[in-house]
Design a protein around this motif. Structure first.
Motif, PDB file in Angstrom:
ATOM      1  N   PHE A  96      -8.189  -3.092  -7.210  1.00  0.00           N
ATOM      2  CA  PHE A  96      -7.972  -2.886  -5.769  1.00  0.00           C
ATOM      3  C   PHE A  96      -8.359  -1.451  -5.367  1.00  0.00           C
ATOM      4  N   THR A 100       4.331  -8.131  -1.696  1.00  0.00           N
ATOM      5  CA  THR A 100       4.011  -7.947  -0.282  1.00  0.00           C
ATOM      6  C   THR A 100       4.372  -9.163   0.561  1.00  0.00           C
ATOM      7  N   ARG A 114       3.080  -5.252   8.186  1.00  0.00           N
ATOM      8  CA  ARG A 114       3.118  -4.157   7.206  1.00  0.00           C
ATOM      9  C   ARG A 114       4.481  -4.037   6.511  1.00  0.00           C
ATOM     10  N   ALA A 128       0.599  -8.754  -5.448  1.00  0.00           N
ATOM     11  CA  ALA A 128       0.320  -9.187  -4.068  1.00  0.00           C
ATOM     12  C   ALA A 128       0.109 -10.699  -3.986  1.00  0.00           C
ATOM     13  N   ASP A 186       0.836  -1.220   0.000  1.00  0.00           N
ATOM     14  CA  ASP A 186       0.000   0.000   0.000  1.00  0.00           C
ATOM     15  C   ASP A 186       0.863   1.259   0.000  1.00  0.00           C
ATOM     16  N   ASN A 226      -7.359  -9.105  -7.283  1.00  0.00           N
ATOM     17  CA  ASN A 226      -8.230  -9.214  -6.116  1.00  0.00           C
ATOM     18  C   ASN A 226      -9.384  -8.241  -6.366  1.00  0.00           C
TER      19      ASN A 226
HETATM   20  C1  LIG Z   1      -3.580  -7.465  -0.095  1.00  0.00           C
HETATM   21  C2  LIG Z   1      -3.268  -6.686  -1.303  1.00  0.00           C
HETATM   22  C3  LIG Z   1      -2.168  -5.850  -1.343  1.00  0.00           C
HETATM   23  C4  LIG Z   1      -1.190  -5.848  -0.219  1.00  0.00           C
HETATM   24  O1  LIG Z   1      -1.358  -4.836   0.646  1.00  0.00           O
HETATM   25  P1  LIG Z   1      -0.250  -4.646   1.765  1.00  0.00           P
HETATM   26  O2  LIG Z   1      -0.281  -3.183   1.949  1.00  0.00           O
HETATM   27  O3  LIG Z   1       1.044  -5.136   1.214  1.00  0.00           O
HETATM   28  O4  LIG Z   1      -0.715  -5.422   2.945  1.00  0.00           O
HETATM   29  C5  LIG Z   1      -1.882  -5.143  -2.492  1.00  0.00           C
HETATM   30  N1  LIG Z   1      -2.648  -5.288  -3.585  1.00  0.00           N
HETATM   31  C6  LIG Z   1      -3.706  -6.120  -3.599  1.00  0.00           C
HETATM   32  C7  LIG Z   1      -4.484  -6.271  -4.854  1.00  0.00           C
HETATM   33  C8  LIG Z   1      -4.060  -6.830  -2.455  1.00  0.00           C
HETATM   34  O5  LIG Z   1      -5.111  -7.631  -2.464  1.00  0.00           O
END
Ligand SMILES: *Cc1c(COP(=O)(O)O)cnc(C)c1O
Length: 362
Positions: free
Chosen positions: A114, A216, A227, A190, A90, A161
């Motif tokens: 996302f 991540t 994090r 991710a 993020d 996602n």
């Molecule tokens: C979970 C996710 C992230 C990862 O977020 P973090 O900040 O690394 O926990 C990034 N992109 C997508 C599409 C996700 O689902």
């Protein structure tokens, strides 16, 4: 809004991100399948590193993250000098928007993309722009058709996602090739580790000047609460992102635990194997019950129901049984539920409850 003190344009358009819920009132045995977390948690090496890190809390952390970057470089065969680490991916997404997009400029992503892309674009003062998908899958032609003279960044998650679908690397390469040279393509990886034989786009990053990859520790490595995320890109981009990154954006705890997790081959293999086995088992069960799914390349399954009302009713049935999954209306999918692949007993419970629910449906 305050009468006199106003934030920058765009900020008040940001809807607060809702994390996956983790509790059901009055239930001790609730199972959380709403945030795509590794059901086995962190591995033993990460837990031990976490305990050790407590002894050095009076020390400031490294500012260049050299050890973690070297470990990432060795693990994934990447040039460590072109890696940047952040508080989750993020934070890398946020750095990219802050550094490359601003007022009068556009950040493009796809229909079921996302939510953080929109949030970070607005926070930077830029305009979020959405391109349609085809059958819940990234559509390269639709993205290209949505590029304007103001487009600065294009985000795609591959696998995506909440859909779990992905496009072949040749399609990603075609997108990178066809974008105007002033547009930076961000490949959100991710879930890259879950997609067999996929490098998250690393090789494409090496070949081009306009592609960045984000990764991540929150998903496969079981460290969502810690994090830590990272990005890999051309040197000119990493140099820019390092200028907006705070020098102490990661604590020594984050750095040490992430490094230990990276070296825990046993935990990684077990997590991957169990996920692949149970994801396919769950998808097949659901399909047998009349609940459609797309082939998932991640650690969750998107279950599609007849309509929004049926998805809502199934969600209520799951909650009544202590199972928390994710409603994805905010991703434009009100007729679907995103179910994280849990451990075997969680998957069996999900299949059982949905089976019982579907029997009540005409
Ligand atoms: C979970 C996710 C992230 C990862 O977020 P973090 O900040 O690394 O926990 C990034 N992109 C997508 C599409 C996700 O689902």
């Amino acid at each position: 809004m305050h009468a006199h003190i106003h934030p920058q344009p765009g900020i008040l358009e940001i809807a607060l991100y809702q994390g996956g819920s983790s509790k059901i009132a009055g239930r001790e045995d609730a199972v959380k399948l709403s945030s795509n977390e590794n059901p086995f948690g962190p591995g033993d090496l990460a837990r031990m590193a976490y305990a050790r890190a407590g002894h050095d809390l009076h020390r400031y952390p490294s500012t260049d993250h050299a050890r973690l970057r070297a470990a990432l470089g060795a693990q994934f065969a990447l040039d460590p000098s072109r890696i940047i680490c952040g508080a989750g991916s993020d934070e890398i997404i946020s750095f990219l928007c802050q550094a490359y997009a601003g007022p009068g400029e556009e950040v493009l992503y796809s229909e079921h993309g996302f939510l953080m892309y929109r949030i970070s674009a607005l926070a930077a003062g830029a305009k979020p722009v959405v391109a349609s998908e085809r059958d819940r899958t990234t559509d390269v032609d639709a993205l290209l058709a949505s590029v304007t003279a103001r487009t600065k960044l294009v985000f795609i998650a591959n696998p995506n996602n909440p859909t779990g679908t992905m496009i072949p690397i040749e399609e990603v390469a075609r997108l990178a090739e066809k974008l105007p040279p002033r547009v930076l393509l961000v490949l959100d990886g991710a879930y890259a580790e879950y997609a067999e034989g996929y490098d998250g786009g690393a090789e494409l990053v090496d070949r081009r000047e306009n592609v960045v990859m984000t990764r991540t520790f929150s998903k496969l490595f079981g460290l969502g609460g810690l994090r830590v995320g990272w990005g890999y890109g051309p040197q000119h981009v990493i140099d820019v992102l390092n200028r907006v990154r705070g020098p102490f954006n990661l604590s020594n705890v984050q750095l040490d635990v992430a490094e230990a997790a990276l070296g825990d081959a046993g935990h990684i293999a077990r997590s991957l194997n169990e996920n692949a086995r149970l994801r396919d088992w769950l998808a097949e069960k659901l399909n047998g019950l009349g609940v459609a799914t797309d082939r998932s390349h991640a650690n969750f399954v998107l279950a599609r129901f007849r309509d929004a009302a049926q998805a809502e009713a199934c969600n209520a049935a799951l909650l009544a049984d202590g199972l928390i999954v994710r409603q994805v209306a905010s991703y434009g999918l009100p007729e679907a539920l995103r179910i994280t692949v849990g451990d075997e007993s969680a998957c069996r419970r999900v299949a059982h409850v949905i089976g019982t629910f579907m029997e009540t449906q005409g």
